[in-house]
Enzyme design. Structure first.
Site, PDB file in Angstrom:
ATOM      1  N   LYS A  58      35.772 -85.339  65.076  1.00  0.00           N
ATOM      2  CA  LYS A  58      36.818 -84.637  65.826  1.00  0.00           C
ATOM      3  C   LYS A  58      36.320 -84.220  67.219  1.00  0.00           C
ATOM      4  O   LYS A  58      37.044 -84.326  68.197  1.00  0.00           O
ATOM      5  CB  LYS A  58      37.289 -83.383  65.065  1.00  0.00           C
ATOM      6  N   ARG A  97      42.893 -74.863  59.929  1.00  0.00           N
ATOM      7  CA  ARG A  97      42.117 -75.312  58.775  1.00  0.00           C
ATOM      8  C   ARG A  97      42.740 -74.812  57.469  1.00  0.00           C
ATOM      9  O   ARG A  97      42.225 -75.132  56.399  1.00  0.00           O
ATOM     10  CB  ARG A  97      40.702 -74.762  58.870  1.00  0.00           C
ATOM     11  N   ARG A 103      22.074 -78.208  63.215  1.00  0.00           N
ATOM     12  CA  ARG A 103      22.860 -76.996  62.999  1.00  0.00           C
ATOM     13  C   ARG A 103      22.510 -76.417  61.636  1.00  0.00           C
ATOM     14  O   ARG A 103      22.338 -77.161  60.677  1.00  0.00           O
ATOM     15  CB  ARG A 103      24.354 -77.342  63.029  1.00  0.00           C
TER      16      ARG A 103
END
Ligand code: AMP
Length: 215
Positions: A13, A88, A156
Protein backbone atom coordinates in the site's frame (compact mmCIF):
# COMPACT_ATOMS: atom_id res chain seq x y z
CA UNK A 1 -11.35 12.28 -5.05
CA UNK A 2 -10.30 9.94 -2.30
CA UNK A 3 -8.45 6.73 -3.09
CA UNK A 4 -8.53 4.17 -0.30
CA UNK A 5 -5.81 1.52 -0.44
CA UNK A 6 -7.10 -1.60 1.21
CA UNK A 7 -5.02 -4.73 1.68
CA UNK A 8 -3.15 -6.61 4.37
CA UNK A 9 0.10 -5.40 5.96
CA UNK A 10 2.96 -5.88 3.50
CA UNK A 11 0.74 -5.85 0.41
CA UNK A 12 2.47 -2.74 -0.97
CA UNK A 13 0.00 0.00 0.00
CA UNK A 14 2.81 2.43 0.88
CA UNK A 15 4.76 1.83 -2.33
CA UNK A 16 1.67 2.03 -4.53
CA UNK A 17 0.37 5.02 -2.57
CA UNK A 18 3.58 6.94 -3.25
CA UNK A 19 3.45 6.13 -6.97
CA UNK A 20 -0.22 7.08 -7.21
CA UNK A 21 0.40 10.23 -5.21
CA UNK A 22 3.11 11.32 -7.63
CA UNK A 23 0.97 10.44 -10.61
CA UNK A 24 -2.19 12.24 -9.54
CA UNK A 25 -0.63 14.96 -7.40
CA UNK A 26 -2.40 13.77 -4.23
CA UNK A 27 -0.80 13.37 -0.79
CA UNK A 28 -0.53 9.84 0.60
CA UNK A 29 -1.80 9.71 4.15
CA UNK A 30 -0.66 6.76 6.22
CA UNK A 31 -2.14 6.39 9.69
CA UNK A 32 0.81 4.10 10.52
CA UNK A 33 3.25 6.92 9.66
CA UNK A 34 1.18 9.47 11.61
CA UNK A 35 1.11 7.16 14.62
CA UNK A 36 4.84 6.40 14.42
CA UNK A 37 5.49 10.16 14.38
CA UNK A 38 3.43 10.51 17.59
CA UNK A 39 5.33 7.62 19.17
CA UNK A 40 8.65 9.17 18.11
CA UNK A 41 7.68 12.54 19.58
CA UNK A 42 6.54 10.89 22.83
CA UNK A 43 3.11 12.55 22.80
CA UNK A 44 0.28 11.20 25.01
CA UNK A 45 -1.37 9.78 21.86
CA UNK A 46 1.93 8.13 20.90
CA UNK A 47 2.45 6.62 24.34
CA UNK A 48 -1.06 5.18 24.29
CA UNK A 49 -0.79 3.93 20.69
CA UNK A 50 2.60 2.27 21.17
CA UNK A 51 1.23 -0.63 23.22
CA UNK A 52 -1.22 -1.66 20.51
CA UNK A 53 1.30 -1.12 17.72
CA UNK A 54 4.04 -3.16 19.39
CA UNK A 55 1.73 -6.12 19.89
CA UNK A 56 0.25 -6.05 16.38
CA UNK A 57 -3.17 -4.86 17.51
CA UNK A 58 -5.11 -1.81 16.38
CA UNK A 59 -5.06 1.62 17.97
CA UNK A 60 -8.43 2.89 19.25
CA UNK A 61 -10.85 3.94 16.53
CA UNK A 62 -11.47 7.30 18.24
CA UNK A 63 -7.77 8.19 18.29
CA UNK A 64 -7.21 7.29 14.64
CA UNK A 65 -10.46 8.89 13.47
CA UNK A 66 -9.53 12.20 15.09
CA UNK A 67 -6.06 12.07 13.56
CA UNK A 68 -7.54 11.51 10.10
CA UNK A 69 -10.18 14.21 10.55
CA UNK A 70 -7.47 16.75 11.25
CA UNK A 71 -5.17 15.54 8.48
CA UNK A 72 -7.72 15.51 5.67
CA UNK A 73 -8.88 18.98 6.66
CA UNK A 74 -5.53 20.38 5.59
CA UNK A 75 -5.13 22.40 2.38
CA UNK A 76 -3.07 19.85 0.48
CA UNK A 77 -6.08 17.49 0.47
CA UNK A 78 -8.26 19.93 -1.48
CA UNK A 79 -7.99 18.14 -4.84
CA UNK A 80 -7.84 14.67 -3.44
CA UNK A 81 -5.89 12.30 -1.24
CA UNK A 82 -4.80 8.70 -0.87
CA UNK A 83 -5.46 6.77 2.32
CA UNK A 84 -2.96 4.04 3.23
CA UNK A 85 -3.93 1.94 6.22
CA UNK A 86 -7.19 3.74 6.97
CA UNK A 87 -9.95 2.71 7.40
CA UNK A 88 -9.05 -0.57 9.09
CA UNK A 89 -12.40 -1.28 10.77
CA UNK A 90 -16.06 -0.81 9.85
CA UNK A 91 -16.52 1.97 12.48
CA UNK A 92 -13.56 3.83 10.92
CA UNK A 93 -15.12 3.55 7.46
CA UNK A 94 -18.43 4.84 8.82
CA UNK A 95 -16.63 7.72 10.51
CA UNK A 96 -14.82 8.59 7.28
CA UNK A 97 -18.19 8.89 5.56
CA UNK A 98 -19.46 11.03 8.39
CA UNK A 99 -16.47 13.39 8.14
CA UNK A 100 -16.76 13.78 4.41
CA UNK A 101 -19.44 11.92 2.50
CA UNK A 102 -19.44 14.18 -0.55
CA UNK A 103 -15.94 13.30 -1.65
CA UNK A 104 -15.89 10.86 -4.58
CA UNK A 105 -14.32 7.67 -3.30
CA UNK A 106 -12.77 4.56 -4.81
CA UNK A 107 -11.27 1.57 -3.03
CA UNK A 108 -8.31 -0.36 -4.45
CA UNK A 109 -7.72 -3.65 -2.67
CA UNK A 110 -4.20 -5.03 -3.13
CA UNK A 111 -4.43 -8.78 -2.61
CA UNK A 112 -1.52 -10.93 -1.50
CA UNK A 113 -1.58 -14.41 0.09
CA UNK A 114 -0.59 -14.66 3.76
CA UNK A 115 2.53 -16.80 3.09
CA UNK A 116 3.92 -14.14 0.76
CA UNK A 117 3.18 -11.39 3.31
CA UNK A 118 5.13 -13.15 6.04
CA UNK A 119 8.12 -13.45 3.67
CA UNK A 120 7.85 -9.82 2.60
CA UNK A 121 7.44 -8.29 6.06
CA UNK A 122 10.23 -10.36 7.62
CA UNK A 123 12.65 -9.10 4.95
CA UNK A 124 11.47 -5.46 5.02
CA UNK A 125 13.99 -2.82 6.09
CA UNK A 126 13.02 0.82 6.59
CA UNK A 127 14.79 4.15 6.94
CA UNK A 128 13.68 7.05 9.13
CA UNK A 129 13.40 9.13 5.89
CA UNK A 130 10.49 6.90 4.84
CA UNK A 131 12.31 4.78 2.22
CA UNK A 132 11.50 1.08 2.28
CA UNK A 133 13.75 -1.77 1.13
CA UNK A 134 13.56 -5.52 1.02
CA UNK A 135 16.48 -7.73 1.98
CA UNK A 136 15.76 -10.05 -0.98
CA UNK A 137 13.80 -8.23 -3.70
CA UNK A 138 14.78 -4.63 -3.27
CA UNK A 139 18.22 -4.60 -1.73
CA UNK A 140 19.92 -1.29 -1.00
CA UNK A 141 23.19 -0.70 -2.86
CA UNK A 142 25.14 -0.90 0.40
CA UNK A 143 23.86 -3.36 2.98
CA UNK A 144 21.71 -1.72 5.68
CA UNK A 145 22.30 1.78 4.25
CA UNK A 146 19.50 3.84 2.70
CA UNK A 147 20.01 4.59 -1.03
CA UNK A 148 18.01 7.80 -0.66
CA UNK A 149 19.64 9.51 2.34
CA UNK A 150 22.50 7.32 3.58
CA UNK A 151 20.65 6.64 6.84
CA UNK A 152 20.83 3.31 8.65
CA UNK A 153 18.16 0.76 7.72
CA UNK A 154 16.35 -1.09 10.46
CA UNK A 155 13.65 -3.72 10.76
CA UNK A 156 10.43 -2.25 12.14
CA UNK A 157 9.73 -3.61 15.62
CA UNK A 158 6.36 -4.94 14.46
CA UNK A 159 7.94 -6.83 11.54
CA UNK A 160 9.04 -9.65 13.86
CA UNK A 161 7.51 -13.11 13.11
CA UNK A 162 5.14 -13.28 16.09
CA UNK A 163 3.86 -9.71 15.65
CA UNK A 164 3.42 -10.29 11.89
CA UNK A 165 1.21 -13.29 12.66
CA UNK A 166 -0.92 -11.16 15.02
CA UNK A 167 -1.21 -8.32 12.49
CA UNK A 168 -2.46 -10.77 9.87
CA UNK A 169 -4.95 -12.28 12.31
CA UNK A 170 -6.25 -8.79 13.15
CA UNK A 171 -6.41 -7.92 9.46
CA UNK A 172 -8.60 -10.96 8.70
CA UNK A 173 -10.85 -10.37 11.66
CA UNK A 174 -11.35 -6.60 11.60
CA UNK A 175 -10.21 -5.18 8.26
CA UNK A 176 -11.25 -7.83 5.74
CA UNK A 177 -14.98 -7.19 6.42
CA UNK A 178 -14.42 -3.84 4.69
CA UNK A 179 -14.29 -5.72 1.38
CA UNK A 180 -17.99 -6.55 1.68
CA UNK A 181 -18.72 -3.06 3.05
CA UNK A 182 -17.21 -1.34 -0.01
CA UNK A 183 -18.44 -3.97 -2.50
CA UNK A 184 -21.93 -3.11 -1.36
CA UNK A 185 -21.18 0.57 -1.84
CA UNK A 186 -20.13 -0.27 -5.40
CA UNK A 187 -16.79 1.55 -5.41
CA UNK A 188 -14.46 -1.41 -4.86
CA UNK A 189 -11.98 -3.20 -7.09
CA UNK A 190 -9.09 -5.56 -6.38
CA UNK A 191 -5.76 -6.19 -8.06
CA UNK A 192 -3.24 -8.99 -7.76
CA UNK A 193 -0.57 -7.56 -5.46
CA UNK A 194 1.86 -10.45 -6.02
CA UNK A 195 3.09 -9.09 -9.35
CA UNK A 196 6.05 -6.68 -9.51
CA UNK A 197 5.61 -3.08 -8.40
CA UNK A 198 5.16 -1.54 -11.87
CA UNK A 199 2.68 -4.23 -12.96
CA UNK A 200 0.55 -3.65 -9.86
CA UNK A 201 0.75 0.13 -10.40
CA UNK A 202 -0.38 -0.25 -14.03
CA UNK A 203 -3.28 -2.50 -12.96
CA UNK A 204 -4.47 0.01 -10.36
CA UNK A 205 -4.20 2.93 -12.76
CA UNK A 206 -6.07 1.11 -15.46
CA UNK A 207 -8.97 0.41 -13.07
CA UNK A 208 -8.86 3.95 -11.68
CA UNK A 209 -9.35 5.37 -15.17
CA UNK A 210 -13.05 4.61 -14.81
CA UNK A 211 -13.16 7.11 -11.93
CA UNK A 212 -10.47 9.67 -12.68
CA UNK A 213 -10.02 11.41 -16.00
CA UNK A 214 -6.44 10.89 -17.11
CA UNK A 215 -4.69 13.76 -18.79
P1 AMP B 1 1.02 0.32 9.22
O1 AMP B 1 2.22 1.19 9.08
O2 AMP B 1 -0.12 0.75 8.34
O3 AMP B 1 1.35 -1.15 9.06
O4 AMP B 1 0.51 0.50 10.72
C1 AMP B 1 1.32 0.16 11.83
C2 AMP B 1 0.45 -0.02 13.05
O5 AMP B 1 -0.20 1.22 13.37
C3 AMP B 1 -0.68 -1.02 12.92
O6 AMP B 1 -0.25 -2.36 13.15
C4 AMP B 1 -1.64 -0.52 14.01
O7 AMP B 1 -1.19 -0.89 15.30
C5 AMP B 1 -1.51 0.98 13.87
N1 AMP B 1 -2.49 1.53 12.90
C6 AMP B 1 -2.22 2.06 11.68
N2 AMP B 1 -3.35 2.45 11.07
C7 AMP B 1 -4.36 2.16 11.92
C8 AMP B 1 -5.78 2.29 11.88
N3 AMP B 1 -6.40 2.81 10.80
N4 AMP B 1 -6.49 1.88 12.94
C9 AMP B 1 -5.90 1.37 14.04
N5 AMP B 1 -4.58 1.19 14.16
C10 AMP B 1 -3.81 1.58 13.11
Amino acid sequence: MRIILLGPPGSGKGTQGDLLGEHYGFPRISTGDLLRAEVGAGTPVGLEAKKAMDSGGLVDDDVVNEMIRRRIGRNDCGKGYILDGFPRTIPQAEQLNAINSKREEVVADIRVADERLVERLSARRVCSCGAVFHAINRRPQIEDVCDACGGRLIRRGDDSPEVIRERLRVYHELTEPLIVFYRQKGNYFSVNGEADVQTVFAAIRSKLKDWILEN
